[in-house]
Every structure is written in C-alpha cells, then in structure tokens.
Motif scaffolding. Structure first.
Motif, PDB file in Angstrom:
ATOM      1  N   MET A 236       0.905  -1.360   0.128  1.00 25.57           N
ATOM      2  CA  MET A 236       0.065   0.002  -0.074  1.00 25.57           C
ATOM      3  C   MET A 236       0.922   1.438  -0.056  1.00 25.57           C
ATOM      4  O   MET A 236       1.699   1.526   0.945  1.00 25.57           O
ATOM      5  CB  MET A 236      -0.677   0.022   1.082  1.00 25.57           C
ATOM      6  CG  MET A 236      -1.852  -1.240   1.353  1.00 25.57           C
ATOM      7  SD  MET A 236      -2.916  -0.848   2.729  1.00 25.57           S
ATOM      8  CE  MET A 236      -1.650  -1.068   4.079  1.00 25.57           C
ATOM      9  N   ALA A 237       0.548   2.216  -0.936  1.00 24.03           N
ATOM     10  CA  ALA A 237       1.186   3.521  -1.223  1.00 24.03           C
ATOM     11  C   ALA A 237       0.014   4.237  -0.691  1.00 24.03           C
ATOM     12  O   ALA A 237      -0.396   4.825   0.559  1.00 24.03           O
ATOM     13  CB  ALA A 237       1.869   4.045  -2.352  1.00 24.03           C
ATOM     14  N   SER A 238      -0.898   4.793  -1.516  1.00 23.64           N
ATOM     15  CA  SER A 238      -2.089   5.725  -1.493  1.00 23.64           C
ATOM     16  C   SER A 238      -3.206   4.664  -0.998  1.00 23.64           C
ATOM     17  O   SER A 238      -4.124   4.840  -0.133  1.00 23.64           O
ATOM     18  CB  SER A 238      -2.491   6.241  -2.635  1.00 23.64           C
ATOM     19  OG  SER A 238      -3.163   5.173  -3.616  1.00 23.64           O
ATOM     20  N   GLY A 239      -3.269   3.437  -1.075  1.00 25.17           N
ATOM     21  CA  GLY A 239      -4.145   2.363  -0.533  1.00 25.17           C
ATOM     22  C   GLY A 239      -5.119   1.929  -1.844  1.00 25.17           C
ATOM     23  O   GLY A 239      -5.989   1.199  -1.782  1.00 25.17           O
ATOM     24  N   LEU A 241      -4.427   0.473  -4.685  1.00 28.80           N
ATOM     25  CA  LEU A 241      -4.341  -0.809  -5.344  1.00 28.80           C
ATOM     26  C   LEU A 241      -5.302  -1.719  -4.528  1.00 28.80           C
ATOM     27  O   LEU A 241      -5.985  -2.532  -5.162  1.00 28.80           O
ATOM     28  CB  LEU A 241      -2.853  -1.090  -5.536  1.00 28.80           C
ATOM     29  CG  LEU A 241      -2.554  -2.796  -5.798  1.00 28.80           C
ATOM     30  CD1 LEU A 241      -3.268  -3.112  -6.985  1.00 28.80           C
ATOM     31  CD2 LEU A 241      -1.097  -2.852  -5.711  1.00 28.80           C
ATOM     32  N   SER A 298       8.800   3.815  -3.264  1.00 28.76           N
ATOM     33  CA  SER A 298       7.635   3.633  -4.047  1.00 28.76           C
ATOM     34  C   SER A 298       6.358   3.809  -3.377  1.00 28.76           C
ATOM     35  O   SER A 298       5.320   3.925  -3.785  1.00 28.76           O
ATOM     36  CB  SER A 298       7.653   2.464  -4.884  1.00 28.76           C
ATOM     37  OG  SER A 298       7.852   1.263  -4.308  1.00 28.76           O
ATOM     38  N   LEU A 299       6.485   3.263  -1.800  1.00 29.99           N
ATOM     39  CA  LEU A 299       5.132   3.317  -0.973  1.00 29.99           C
ATOM     40  C   LEU A 299       5.183   4.451   0.189  1.00 29.99           C
ATOM     41  O   LEU A 299       4.551   4.432   0.852  1.00 29.99           O
ATOM     42  CB  LEU A 299       5.082   1.856  -0.327  1.00 29.99           C
ATOM     43  CG  LEU A 299       5.351   0.734  -1.009  1.00 29.99           C
ATOM     44  CD1 LEU A 299       5.173  -0.658  -0.335  1.00 29.99           C
ATOM     45  CD2 LEU A 299       4.103   0.625  -2.115  1.00 29.99           C
ATOM     46  N   ALA A 347       9.218  -2.403  -2.584  1.00 25.54           N
ATOM     47  CA  ALA A 347       7.703  -2.778  -2.202  1.00 25.54           C
ATOM     48  C   ALA A 347       7.677  -4.237  -2.312  1.00 25.54           C
ATOM     49  O   ALA A 347       6.839  -4.679  -1.429  1.00 25.54           O
ATOM     50  CB  ALA A 347       7.058  -2.201  -3.289  1.00 25.54           C
ATOM     51  N   THR A 375       4.874  -5.636  -7.119  1.00 27.22           N
ATOM     52  CA  THR A 375       4.530  -4.870  -7.937  1.00 27.22           C
ATOM     53  C   THR A 375       5.663  -4.170  -8.779  1.00 27.22           C
ATOM     54  O   THR A 375       5.379  -3.330  -9.545  1.00 27.22           O
ATOM     55  CB  THR A 375       3.743  -3.907  -7.163  1.00 27.22           C
ATOM     56  OG1 THR A 375       4.289  -3.501  -5.828  1.00 27.22           O
ATOM     57  CG2 THR A 375       2.268  -4.382  -6.886  1.00 27.22           C
TER      58      THR A 375
HETATM   59  C1  LIG Z   1       2.433   2.660  -6.641  1.00 26.50           C
HETATM   60  C2  LIG Z   1       2.800   1.399  -6.134  1.00 26.50           C
HETATM   61  C3  LIG Z   1       2.076   0.666  -5.225  1.00 26.50           C
HETATM   62  C4  LIG Z   1       0.494   0.774  -4.686  1.00 26.50           C
HETATM   63  O1  LIG Z   1       0.201   2.118  -4.935  1.00 26.50           O
HETATM   64  P1  LIG Z   1      -1.176   2.569  -4.077  1.00 26.50           P
HETATM   65  O2  LIG Z   1      -1.107   4.053  -4.317  1.00 26.50           O
HETATM   66  O3  LIG Z   1      -1.582   1.958  -2.967  1.00 26.50           O
HETATM   67  O4  LIG Z   1      -2.199   2.264  -5.376  1.00 26.50           O
HETATM   68  C5  LIG Z   1       2.568  -0.512  -5.003  1.00 26.50           C
HETATM   69  N1  LIG Z   1       3.855  -1.201  -5.633  1.00 26.50           N
HETATM   70  C6  LIG Z   1       4.590  -0.166  -6.204  1.00 26.50           C
HETATM   71  C7  LIG Z   1       5.816  -0.620  -6.670  1.00 26.50           C
HETATM   72  C8  LIG Z   1       4.232   1.109  -6.544  1.00 26.50           C
HETATM   73  O5  LIG Z   1       4.889   1.567  -7.670  1.00 26.50           O
END
Ligand SMILES: *Cc1c(COP(=O)(O)O)cnc(C)c1O
Length: 416
Positions: A236-239, A241, A298-299, A347, A375
C-alpha cells in the motif's frame, strides 16, 4: 447505452458525467466509476475473456474507456508464478507470486493504471499528461506519453533512486524534481492541475486511473482457473491498489464469473511510512498522516488518499495489515530472489516481509491459497540491496587461480 454510467461520489452517491473530475462538489468525497453491470452481464463471459488479447485489455468490458484505440495495449497479463520453494520455506502449501516486475513497458504495476488513464485522457481530448509520482508512476506515464506522442510533465520527490530518475529522462518528458517528499509533490500538483488544462493521471483522471488496478484481481482469478484466493497480500502507498483488488473480486462475483469471494485482503507497508497499517493495528478506521522515512520509496505516501477505504476493505474481508522494518524489506527481497529467482524492488520486499509475519502470527494458514502481489522490479532500486549481496569472486584469468579460489584440486569438486 455505454457500459460506463457515470462518476459517483463514494460518500454521498451524487452522480456526475464521466469527465476529468475527481471530487464531489457537494461533499468533497472522491469520485469513482459506476458501470451498467446489467448490460455488461449480457456480454461478458469466461470464454470471451479467454479469447481476448494477451494483455489486461481482455477485461476491457470492465475498464472505463469507450474507444478501442488503446494506449499501452501490452500492459498486464503478467505471470502468476507457483512459488513452491518460498511456500515450503514459509509453510504454505499453495503460494503464488503475481509477478508485475515484468510488466510492459516499465516493469511495474503502474503500467496497468497508466494505460487506462492515458487512453481515457486522450478520449477526453487532452494533449498533455502529467502526474505526481513516487517513481514508478512517472516512469510509466513518461513511456506511454512518448509512445502516444503526448506532451508530458512528471513531478517526483528529489530523493528518488537513480534508475527511477533515469527511467524518466530517457523518454524526454519534462521531469520536475521537487525539493520535498511525495506529499509535497502531490500538493503542488493539485495546484498546478487547477491552473493548467492537463490530464493529471492521479488527480483529475484518478477515477479512471484507479480502475486499472482491478485487472490484477481479474487476472489472478482467471490464472487460478476461475478461483478466488483465500489470502491476498498487497503493498500500500495511497491504498488505491488494495481497494481496487477488492472491488475487482466483487465485480467478478456480481457478473457471475466466480461463485463466491472468500478472499482475505491483507495490506503491507514499511514501518517508516505505515499510516494505514498503524491505524488498522490500533483498531481505528481513520489514519494519522506521517512524515515518510523508509527505503521503500515507491510506497512512501504519508497522507494516503485511499487510506480510509483500504482500512474498510481489509476489515470487510476479515484480513489484516502489518508493517516491516527496512532490514526486513531487504531480507524479503533476498528471500524472494533466492527461492524463486524473482528480483523485486523494495515494495516487493515489504510484501514478502509482511507475508512472512502474517504466517508467523497464524493469520495465514498452511492450507490457505495465497497470492502475494509483487509490483515492481529490483533493478530500479539497487541502492536498497547493494550493500547486502556481497561481491563477486575476482580472479586472474587462470585455471589454477580459479581452483584456488574455490579450494578445488585438479579433477575434484566438480558436479560430474
Ligand atoms: C504505486 C505502487 C504501489 C501501490 O500504490 P497505491 O497508491 O497503494 O495504489 C505498489 N507497489 C509499487 C511498486 C508501486 O509503484
């Protein structure tokens, strides 16, 4: 009638025509795409999907585009790898890696969301595309814009990994390094988006962009022989995905493509930026923004736009969330590489580290059909592991030297 009905506010339900807008003018809630499921149900089938293109575009019936002039027609349909060695190490009978390290063309899951975003942006008449990025998004927007002949601006934090910076410059977009973290970049981009008539893929085009993530759920289910997994582990980064994998599974159920959704959705973050996982573990349904400090760049989103919805999806699915230290991230990268031959970026180390923790805690069981979402590609974040992999053996070009290095005598120590 079109398969795309409207944009709808996730909070108050107000509907809007499907244009380049992303917030509700009544309540400021985020907008998402609403489809005519009744109409889609009449046309979609397992067979039709299986006969579709060898890319994520075999799911075009569930993606928010109207034309068939696709930008990024080769994205997706990445391998679902049966991870026997890693499964045995962790104690899971049926473990799979959804391997987006080999996505086309820029080696991360972002090729999915960007192909949808740019296809839609061009349909809506935009000539210039832009994004606020933690790295992979910028790479993918820059590559797709080059191929589509669109003007491009990408905005990144100034401390990104070298390969992710170069992976923008090579396509010759306008690369803007902002002296600040992602949340600063995003704030600036929101202002720029308000001033210039551009398609910002993760701002005014976000409702369409986000839908591309659903294809990770669709493909997994198809590749499992139209079964949903018991457990999914998702970084999860922005959540976004995570929430879209949950949405995708339920769409498949609503359309009769699977009998039931039994999947527990698990979210993974790095401890140095874990606003969502921290909230989940504290039993809160809201997160507190943080200042990111982790190698999992990236997260590294401290104020995650979909954090609230990620918490909701995980709770609804009866899944869990956890976070790992930077050391555990590196361990996770090495473990995946050395058991399955897959070199993931940071990630991926987060995902494997959290998978390991969830198994240890008994939250993922031996008999659970489990999918870990990997990812991004490790060649883009070499800085993270360069000091943790040792050095090559360096020798003079002679047989004796070679044999001495490996403590072998003549005709000994061989495999034959
Ligand atoms: C952008 C990204 C995510 C998830 O991003 P969300 O903002 O949660 O949708 C996960 N892994 C990688 C490598 C990313 O670049």
């Amino acid at each position: 009638m079109s398969k795309m009905k409207a944009l709808v506010c996730r909070e108050c339900g107000k509907e809007y025509p499907p244009k380049a807008i992303h917030v509700c003018e009544m309540c400021f809630g985020p907008l998402e795409v609403k489809y005519n499921y009744e109409e889609i149900k009449g046309t979609i089938s397992r067979k039709k999907i299986e006969q579709g293109p060898n890319s994520m575009w075999r799911y075009i019936d569930l993606l928010p585009v109207e034309s068939t002039a696709i930008i990024g027609p080769h994205a997706g349909l990445t391998p679902l790898v049966r991870a026997k060695n890693l499964g045995a190490f962790l104690g899971i009978d049926e473990l799979y890696i959804k391997n987006d390290t080999v996505n086309h063309p820029t080696l991360s899951f972002k090729d999915r969301v960007v192909s949808v975003a740019l296809t839609r942006a061009r349909e809506l008449g935009f000539e210039t595309v832009a994004c606020a990025s933690t790295g992979n998004l910028a790479n993918s927007v820059a590559a797709h814009a080059a191929a589509a002949g669109m003007k491009c601006y990408v905005f990144i934090p100034a401390d990104l990994e070298a390969a992710k910076v170069l992976g923008n410059l090579i396509y010759k977009p306008n690369v803007v390094e902002v002296e600040g973290n992602y949340d600063d970049v995003n704030r600036l981009c929101s202002e720029i988006a308000g001033e210039h008539g551009w398609a910002f893929v993760n701002i005014n085009i976000r409702p369409y962009y986000a839908e591309g993530s659903k294809t990770l759920a669709f493909e997994t289910v198809e590749q499992l022989g139209w079964r949903t997994p018991d457990q999914a582990v998702i970084p999860m980064a922005s959540g976004s995905l995570l929430t879209k994998i949950w949405k995708g599974l339920h769409e498949m159920h609503a359309l009769g493509l699977v009998d039931s959704v039994r999947t527990k959705i698990n979210g993974a973050q790095a401890e140095g930026c874990s606003p969502i996982a921290t909230a989940f573990k504290a039993g809160r349904d809201f997160f507190k923004p943080v200042k990111p400090k982790t190698i999992a760049k990236s997260l590294a989103i401290g104020n995650p736009a979909d954090g609230y919805y990620a918490l909701k999806a995980t709770a609804e699915s009866k899944g869990a969330m956890d976070a790992v230290t930077d050391e555990e991230v590196v361990e996770g990268i090495k473990l995946l590489a050395q058991t399955e031959g897959i070199f993931a970026e940071t990630a991926g180390g987060v995902t494997i580290g959290v998978l390991r923790k969830l198994v240890k805690q008994g939250l993922i069981k031996k008999s659970d059909l489990t999918v870990a979402y990997i990812t991004g590609n490790g060649l883009k974040t070499q800085e993270a592991v360069v000091d943790a992999v040792g050095r090559p053996f360096r020798i003079q070009p002679s047989l004796v030297n070679f044999q001495k290095t490996f403590k072998m005598g003549k005709n000994s120590g061989g495999d034959s």
